[in-house]
Scaffold this active site. Structure first.
Site, PDB file in Angstrom:
ATOM      1  N   MET A 129      13.254  21.924  45.980  1.00 42.06           N
ATOM      2  CA  MET A 129      14.284  22.398  46.903  1.00 42.06           C
ATOM      3  C   MET A 129      15.039  23.432  46.565  1.00 42.06           C
ATOM      4  O   MET A 129      14.896  24.138  45.374  1.00 42.06           O
ATOM      5  CB  MET A 129      15.206  20.995  46.779  1.00 42.06           C
ATOM      6  N   GLY A 130      15.779  23.788  47.298  1.00 42.73           N
ATOM      7  CA  GLY A 130      16.540  24.981  47.261  1.00 42.73           C
ATOM      8  C   GLY A 130      16.588  25.942  48.774  1.00 42.73           C
ATOM      9  O   GLY A 130      15.424  26.582  49.030  1.00 42.73           O
ATOM     10  N   ARG A 131      17.288  25.470  49.518  1.00 39.21           N
ATOM     11  CA  ARG A 131      17.323  25.923  50.924  1.00 39.21           C
ATOM     12  C   ARG A 131      17.564  27.635  50.919  1.00 39.21           C
ATOM     13  O   ARG A 131      16.842  28.464  51.425  1.00 39.21           O
ATOM     14  CB  ARG A 131      18.302  25.297  51.867  1.00 39.21           C
ATOM     15  N   GLU A 171      28.592  22.222  50.574  1.00 47.60           N
ATOM     16  CA  GLU A 171      28.930  23.299  51.415  1.00 47.60           C
ATOM     17  C   GLU A 171      29.551  22.585  52.725  1.00 47.60           C
ATOM     18  O   GLU A 171      30.603  22.826  53.262  1.00 47.60           O
ATOM     19  CB  GLU A 171      27.854  24.222  52.091  1.00 47.60           C
ATOM     20  N   ARG A 199      -7.284  24.634  38.460  1.00 52.54           N
ATOM     21  CA  ARG A 199      -6.742  25.055  39.947  1.00 52.54           C
ATOM     22  C   ARG A 199      -5.713  25.667  39.684  1.00 52.54           C
ATOM     23  O   ARG A 199      -5.014  25.610  38.734  1.00 52.54           O
ATOM     24  CB  ARG A 199      -6.539  23.632  40.301  1.00 52.54           C
ATOM     25  N   GLN A 252      13.726  14.894  43.474  1.00 54.73           N
ATOM     26  CA  GLN A 252      14.777  15.607  42.609  1.00 54.73           C
ATOM     27  C   GLN A 252      16.210  15.145  42.809  1.00 54.73           C
ATOM     28  O   GLN A 252      16.984  15.479  42.137  1.00 54.73           O
ATOM     29  CB  GLN A 252      14.502  17.248  43.280  1.00 54.73           C
ATOM     30  N   HIS A 278      12.613  14.652  47.647  1.00 53.97           N
ATOM     31  CA  HIS A 278      13.899  13.866  47.449  1.00 53.97           C
ATOM     32  C   HIS A 278      13.757  13.252  46.052  1.00 53.97           C
ATOM     33  O   HIS A 278      14.559  12.569  45.474  1.00 53.97           O
ATOM     34  CB  HIS A 278      13.967  12.883  48.495  1.00 53.97           C
ATOM     35  N   ASP A 282      21.233  22.171  44.519  1.00 53.73           N
ATOM     36  CA  ASP A 282      20.777  23.598  44.876  1.00 53.73           C
ATOM     37  C   ASP A 282      21.880  24.702  43.881  1.00 53.73           C
ATOM     38  O   ASP A 282      20.978  25.670  43.638  1.00 53.73           O
ATOM     39  CB  ASP A 282      20.562  24.178  46.240  1.00 53.73           C
TER      40      ASP A 282
HETATM   41  O1  F6P Z   1      21.203  20.434  50.408  1.00 58.18           O
HETATM   42  C1  F6P Z   1      20.740  19.943  49.498  1.00 58.18           C
HETATM   43  C2  F6P Z   1      19.398  19.519  49.718  1.00 58.18           C
HETATM   44  O2  F6P Z   1      18.784  18.636  48.672  1.00 58.18           O
HETATM   45  C3  F6P Z   1      18.405  20.773  50.082  1.00 58.18           C
HETATM   46  O3  F6P Z   1      17.883  21.336  48.959  1.00 58.18           O
HETATM   47  C4  F6P Z   1      17.308  20.362  51.013  1.00 58.18           C
HETATM   48  O4  F6P Z   1      16.913  21.221  51.930  1.00 58.18           O
HETATM   49  C5  F6P Z   1      18.164  19.068  51.723  1.00 58.18           C
HETATM   50  O5  F6P Z   1      19.209  18.727  51.165  1.00 58.18           O
HETATM   51  C6  F6P Z   1      17.427  18.133  52.167  1.00 58.18           C
HETATM   52  O6  F6P Z   1      18.205  17.162  53.089  1.00 58.18           O
HETATM   53  P1  F6P Z   1      18.063  15.770  53.794  1.00 58.18           P
HETATM   54  O7  F6P Z   1      18.030  14.857  52.589  1.00 58.18           O
HETATM   55  O8  F6P Z   1      19.029  15.798  54.812  1.00 58.18           O
HETATM   56  O9  F6P Z   1      16.500  15.816  54.167  1.00 58.18           O
END
Ligand code: F6P
Length: 337
Positions: free
Chosen positions: A170-172, A103, A163, A269, A267, A128
């Site tokens: 991830m996925g803002r 983006e 448990r 992922q 990260h 994402d």
């Molecule tokens: O925009 C991709 C992303 O991997 C998001 O899912 C995550 O919130 C963000 O980047 C993490 O960013 P950074 O690597 O700057 O911590």
């Protein structure tokens, strides 16, 4: 003979190198020279570039990250930064730039295109899968596969210890990773940013599983999800956008008394070897992006629609986040009880 630039901006992801490799191969076929711009748009702010050739770009299709480096620049850029980018671009003698990114990187590309008629072609990248205008961005498939493997591993330990395990992926803004990895990994509950979490409903589902003899459960939650009655600001989290996994786990323990653990995949992922799907998609996008330069399709971005590579206006891709597939969400509800 044209001189074209290529850059990778924003968060890295597996598959970036396959695009760079494809751009160089296709450009050579067209008789173009390719300049690698270092660290995203920052490379044009600082005039940090180098020529890319077959030698530099061979043997990289399976490598994660990006050989060009990356940086996060958040739009809108300052007026003088925009001008510097344009002036350095002009000075470099390049005819066009391929901007590979999500983006933010594509928004900057669009702003430059609008302000200076900057000749730019975009290539969508997003683990994402948050970009509209394309069925898939590359990087997403790898992230889903990594998260699925992690869910499989956490399943066995959750079961042995009776448990609840909360897995934060991830996925803002969108729940694509949680939804697809959750489905593939057989998660019992999938929680995404698109629907506020009803903590009482979550506790009820867990209790009902226990009453059926299932003494463990797997919950997959997107980092951007919200719990009804709680604001994300109160969740804390400095480097990460929130601590949703931790908060969820503590509320579950409080409500149900079941022992709960949290795994934040983070990260992991975004690292390592891309899947075949992402390598192929990156390759298709890279080749098409060079063709788009030849055709003069600037201000546009490569896109995958019904498994065919096309192009759309960058504007269309960055206007709003890509909605999750409602069919998948419905299917996920079949397993959430
Ligand atoms: O925009 C991709 C992303 O991997 C998001 O899912 C995550 O919130 C963000 O980047 C993490 O960013 P950074 O690597 O700057 O911590």
């Amino acid at each position: 003979m044209k001189k074209i630039g290529v850059l990778t901006g924003g968060a890295d992801c597996p598959g970036l190198n396959s695009v760079i490799r494809a751009v160089v191969r296709k450009a050579m076929q067209e008789g173009y020279v390719v300049t690698g711009i270092k660290n995203g748009w920052m490379g044009l702010v600082q005039s940090d570039m180098r020529i890319l050739d077959l030698r530099i770009t061979s043997g990289i299709i399976d490598r994660g990250g990006t050989i060009l480096g990356t940086s996060r620049l958040i739009p809108p850029l300052e007026e003088d930064q925009m001008k510097t980018i344009y002036e350095n671009f002009k000075r470099s003698g390049m005819d066009a730039v391929i901007a590979i990114g999500g983006e933010d990187t594509l928004k900057i590309a669009l702003d430059l295109h609008k302000q200076f008629s900057f000749p730019v072609v975009g290539v969508p990248k997003s683990i994402d899968n948050a970009l509209s205008g394309t069925d898939y961005a590359f990087g997403f498939d790898t992230a889903v596969n990594i998260a699925t493997e992690c869910i499989d591993r956490l399943h066995t330990t959750a079961e042995s210890h009776h448990r609840i395990i909360v897995i934060e992926v991830m996925g803002r803004y969108t729940g694509w990773i949680a939804l697809e990895a959750g489905l593939a990994g057989g998660a019992d509950i999938i929680l995404i940013p698109e629907y506020p979490i009803d903590i009482d409903q979550v506790s009820k589902t867990l209790r009902s599983r226990h009453s059926r003899g299932k003494s463990f459960s797997i919950i997959v939650v997107s980092e951007g999800a919200r719990i009804e009655g709680h604001t994300n600001a109160e969740l804390g989290g400095t480097r990460r956008i929130s601590n949703i996994g931790e908060l969820l786990a503590s509320l579950i323990e409080e409500n149900t008394g079941y022992e709960t653990r949290v795994s934040v995949l983070g990260h992991i992922q975004r690292g390592g070897t891309p899947t075949a799907f992402d390598r192929i998609l990156g390759t298709r996008f890279g080749v098409r992006a060079v063709e788009m330069i030849t055709e003069g399709q600037f201000g546009k971005m490569t896109s995958l629609k019904d498994n065919r590579v096309r192009f759309v206006d960058i504007e269309q891709a960055v206007r709003k986040h890509k909605e999750i597939n409602p069919d998948l969400y419905e299917i996920a509800q079949v397993f959430g009880a």
